[in-house]
Structure formats: C-alpha cells, structure tokens
Design a protein around this motif. Structure first.
Motif, mmCIF file in Angstrom:
data_model
loop_
_atom_site.group_PDB
_atom_site.id
_atom_site.type_symbol
_atom_site.label_atom_id
_atom_site.label_comp_id
_atom_site.label_asym_id
_atom_site.label_seq_id
_atom_site.Cartn_x
_atom_site.Cartn_y
_atom_site.Cartn_z
ATOM 1 N N HIS A 35 2.723 -15.286 4.440
ATOM 2 C CA HIS A 35 3.824 -14.798 4.101
ATOM 3 C C HIS A 35 3.657 -13.282 3.056
ATOM 4 O O HIS A 35 4.391 -12.905 2.278
ATOM 5 N N GLY A 36 2.881 -12.846 3.371
ATOM 6 C CA GLY A 36 2.467 -10.694 4.036
ATOM 7 C C GLY A 36 1.387 -10.209 2.574
ATOM 8 O O GLY A 36 2.056 -9.294 2.149
ATOM 9 N N ILE A 37 1.432 -11.093 1.834
ATOM 10 C CA ILE A 37 0.543 -11.074 0.393
ATOM 11 C C ILE A 37 -0.698 -10.225 0.398
ATOM 12 O O ILE A 37 -1.534 -10.706 1.792
ATOM 13 N N ASP A 38 -0.375 -10.131 -0.193
ATOM 14 C CA ASP A 38 -2.366 -9.809 0.212
ATOM 15 C C ASP A 38 -3.450 -10.067 -0.035
ATOM 16 O O ASP A 38 -3.150 -11.641 -1.452
ATOM 17 N N PRO A 39 -4.552 -10.786 0.953
ATOM 18 C CA PRO A 39 -5.537 -11.814 0.398
ATOM 19 C C PRO A 39 -5.854 -11.582 -0.840
ATOM 20 O O PRO A 39 -6.064 -11.112 -1.393
#
Length: 206
Positions: A35-39
C-alpha cells in the motif's frame, strides 16, 4: 477466515548478527510492506508465528508498538534442517480489499480401478476478499475413468472468490496403469532363454 493476533515490536537493529540475536530469544524478524508505505521492520514471537503459519494464507492481525494492521504472509524463510522460521515477509492488506492467493486443491474418492490419479497442481490461484480467503478446493474423483481431465475451469471455486488461473490449465487427470515394466519383461525373456538350452542339453543325453 479467522484472524490470528500476534504482538509486534518495532525492530531497529539489522544485519545477520541482529537477526541471530532475535532468534536466540525465540523471536522472528519480519518486514511489513504494501500500500505504498515504507517497509516496517518488526520482531514477532517465534512460537506464535510458527503456529499461525500452519494455516495456509493465514490472516495476521499485527498489534503493538505503533502497529495495528492486517497482513498476509508472502515469503517465509525456514531453517533447512531444523525447520524453524528465520524470517517472514508480510503483505499489508485492508478489509474489503481483493487479493490473489494460492489455495490448496485436495481430492476425495477413488478413481476407476484401471486408472491412476495424476494431480498436476496441488494449489490454484484465486482472487478473494482479504478477510474471507477460502481454505481450499475439494474435487470428488470417485469413479473417474481413464482419460478424465479436470481443468481449472471445472473447479468449484468457493462463493465470493474468482478463479485467477488460466481456465484451461490441467489440474488433474486419470491415466492408465502402466503395463509390465520393461525390466521385468526382459528378465522374463532372459529366464526363458536360459531354460531353453538346459532343456536341449537334457534331450541330447537321453
């Protein structure tokens, strides 16, 4: 599908040394992405993760240390000898979201006595709502004759799911039982050939 809640801790130390230290404490390093978040790098309780992963496509509710998310396991590394979990990649999912997963294909019943069941696919891809992933698909093969073929299109996909694989993909088929093995035939011919000279010698002495 029920959710499994697992306590999550933020992980700030990385590298092989840090990972070994985590495992010595019966915990598992993990990464949450999607969902486009930073890991997000996490540490999870080892025993709980091992139990959760016994269920295919288990939905994990990660809770704690600033994390409150749903995730699906997408990559699991295990020790090749002892089998314990070394690392887990987790895909972030949302309620109501459709995901594509592989679910197991199992069979019940017995095929015709002249045939052998040849199952070419042990799992099949389906698209389903993230919180309602089916546990699998069952195929009744009772009485299937030699030559019977089941394709992906023939599978009874659970309600709420759609087939994600090529409909023409062969999942299983019934093949004829093999005839006498070539080695056995050659051995039988050899025994016959050996017996013939013995018989001839016996006739010549009378």
């Amino acid at each position: 599908m029920s959710e499994v809640r697992i306590a999550a801790e933020a992980r700030t130390e990385f590298g092989k040394g840090a990972a070994r230290k985590i495992r010595r404490n019966d915990k598992v390093p993990a990464v949450l992405y999607g969902h486009g978040i930073d890991p997000k790098h996490l540490t999870l309780p080892g025993h709980e993760v091992l139990l959760a992963l016994r269920t295919p496509n288990v939905l994990i509710h990660l809770k704690g240390d600033g994390v409150d998310e749903l995730a699906l396991p997408k990559g699991v590394q295990r020790d090749p000898i002892k089998g314990f979990v070394e690392h887990v990649d987790l895909l972030l999912v949302k309620r109501g979201e459709k995901v594509t997963v592989e679910i197991p294909v199992t069979t019940v019943g017995d095929v015709d006595s002249d045939g052998i069941l040849d199952q070419q696919l042990m799992s099949i891809g389906v698209e389903a709502e993230a919180t309602h992933i089916p546990t699998g698909i069952e195929v009744d093969v009772e009485g299937f004759a030699v030559g019977h073929v089941v394709t992906a299109a023939d599978l009874a996909v659970p309600q709420g799911s759609t087939l994600a694989a090529d409909p023409e993909t062969v999942v299983l088929q019934v093949i004829a039982k093999p005839t006498e093995a070539p080695e056995e035939e050659e051995a039988a011919e050899g025994e016959t050939a050996e017996a013939a000279p013995e018989a001839a010698e016996g006739e010549s002495t009378e």
